[in-house]
Scaffold this motif. Structure first.
Motif, PDB file in Angstrom:
ATOM      1  N   SER A  25      33.430  61.418  60.851  1.00 31.87           N
ATOM      2  CA  SER A  25      32.248  61.103  60.411  1.00 31.87           C
ATOM      3  C   SER A  25      32.098  62.144  58.821  1.00 31.87           C
ATOM      4  N   GLY A  26      31.921  61.986  58.009  1.00 32.63           N
ATOM      5  CA  GLY A  26      31.034  63.364  57.008  1.00 32.63           C
ATOM      6  C   GLY A  26      32.721  62.733  55.702  1.00 32.63           C
ATOM      7  N   PHE A  27      33.455  62.051  56.167  1.00 31.71           N
ATOM      8  CA  PHE A  27      34.861  62.457  55.139  1.00 31.71           C
ATOM      9  C   PHE A  27      35.474  60.791  55.274  1.00 31.71           C
ATOM     10  N   THR A  28      36.790  60.599  54.666  1.00 30.38           N
ATOM     11  CA  THR A  28      37.214  59.296  54.366  1.00 30.38           C
ATOM     12  C   THR A  28      38.020  59.049  55.187  1.00 30.38           C
ATOM     13  N   PHE A  29      37.768  58.988  56.445  1.00 32.73           N
ATOM     14  CA  PHE A  29      38.632  58.930  57.689  1.00 32.73           C
ATOM     15  C   PHE A  29      39.661  57.926  57.461  1.00 32.73           C
ATOM     16  N   GLY A  30      40.135  57.302  56.333  1.00 34.90           N
ATOM     17  CA  GLY A  30      41.419  56.304  56.383  1.00 34.90           C
ATOM     18  C   GLY A  30      41.845  56.980  55.863  1.00 34.90           C
ATOM     19  N   ASN A  31      41.789  58.381  54.846  1.00 32.98           N
ATOM     20  CA  ASN A  31      42.604  59.076  54.242  1.00 32.98           C
ATOM     21  C   ASN A  31      43.750  60.146  54.783  1.00 32.98           C
ATOM     22  N   TYR A  32      43.069  60.491  56.210  1.00 42.62           N
ATOM     23  CA  TYR A  32      43.871  61.403  56.346  1.00 42.62           C
ATOM     24  C   TYR A  32      44.600  60.778  57.909  1.00 42.62           C
ATOM     25  N   GLU A  33      45.613  61.938  57.756  1.00 42.41           N
ATOM     26  CA  GLU A  33      46.502  61.498  59.126  1.00 42.41           C
ATOM     27  C   GLU A  33      45.695  61.918  60.238  1.00 42.41           C
ATOM     28  N   MET A  34      46.263  61.477  61.408  1.00 41.26           N
ATOM     29  CA  MET A  34      45.250  61.887  62.694  1.00 41.26           C
ATOM     30  C   MET A  34      46.471  61.983  63.876  1.00 41.26           C
ATOM     31  N   GLY A  35      45.750  62.980  64.762  1.00 45.75           N
ATOM     32  CA  GLY A  35      46.553  63.489  66.087  1.00 45.75           C
ATOM     33  C   GLY A  35      45.755  63.343  66.813  1.00 45.75           C
ATOM     34  N   TRP A  36      46.199  63.592  68.070  1.00 42.07           N
ATOM     35  CA  TRP A  36      45.950  63.859  69.399  1.00 42.07           C
ATOM     36  C   TRP A  36      46.818  65.160  69.798  1.00 42.07           C
ATOM     37  N   TYR A  37      46.276  66.671  70.148  1.00 43.19           N
ATOM     38  CA  TYR A  37      46.222  67.108  70.663  1.00 43.19           C
ATOM     39  C   TYR A  37      46.036  68.113  72.104  1.00 43.19           C
ATOM     40  N   ARG A  38      46.587  68.580  73.232  1.00 40.97           N
ATOM     41  CA  ARG A  38      46.972  68.722  73.975  1.00 40.97           C
ATOM     42  C   ARG A  38      46.796  70.459  74.033  1.00 40.97           C
TER      43      ARG A  38
END
Length: 117
Positions: A25-38
């Protein structure tokens, strides 16, 4: 206010499954590449799965290939990580990350996954 909120972690037996979610939330989600880290205790944070803006490309680190699946629903500002055949070595704090052309990135607070019998 920008937020990434992970959920879905917990305690699971070896061989079990979990589904993590990350809501932005608070940003244009679809403009960002996303990743999972651990990050496991005593180890560095590692990127385990990555997905491009509309999901056309997905990549995984070798240790989770064939067991984990990353996906996203831009209409819901949500990314997922389906984790199957979990192993004790998957025990870690799992974080989601949003990246805008390597110029801006956001992190969630993490959700704990513990795989133990």
């Amino acid at each position: 206010q920008v937020q990434l909120v992970e959920s879905g972690g917990g305690l699971v037996q070896p061989g079990g499954s979990l589904r993590l979610s990350c809501v932005g939330s608070g940003f244009t989600f679809g403009n960002y590449e996303m990743g999972w880290y651990r990050q496991a205790p005593g180890k560095e944070r590692e990127l385990i799965a990555h997905i491009t803006r509309v999901g056309e490309s997905r990549n995984y680190t070798d240790s989770v290939k064939g067991r984990f699946t990353i996906s996203r629903d831009n209409a819901k500002n949500t990314m997922y990580l389906q984790m199957n055949s979990l192993e004790p070595e998957d025990t870690a704090l799992y974080y989601c990350n949003a990246d805008f052309f390597l110029l801006i990135d956001y992190w969630g607070q993490g959700t704990q996954v513990t795989v133990s019998s």
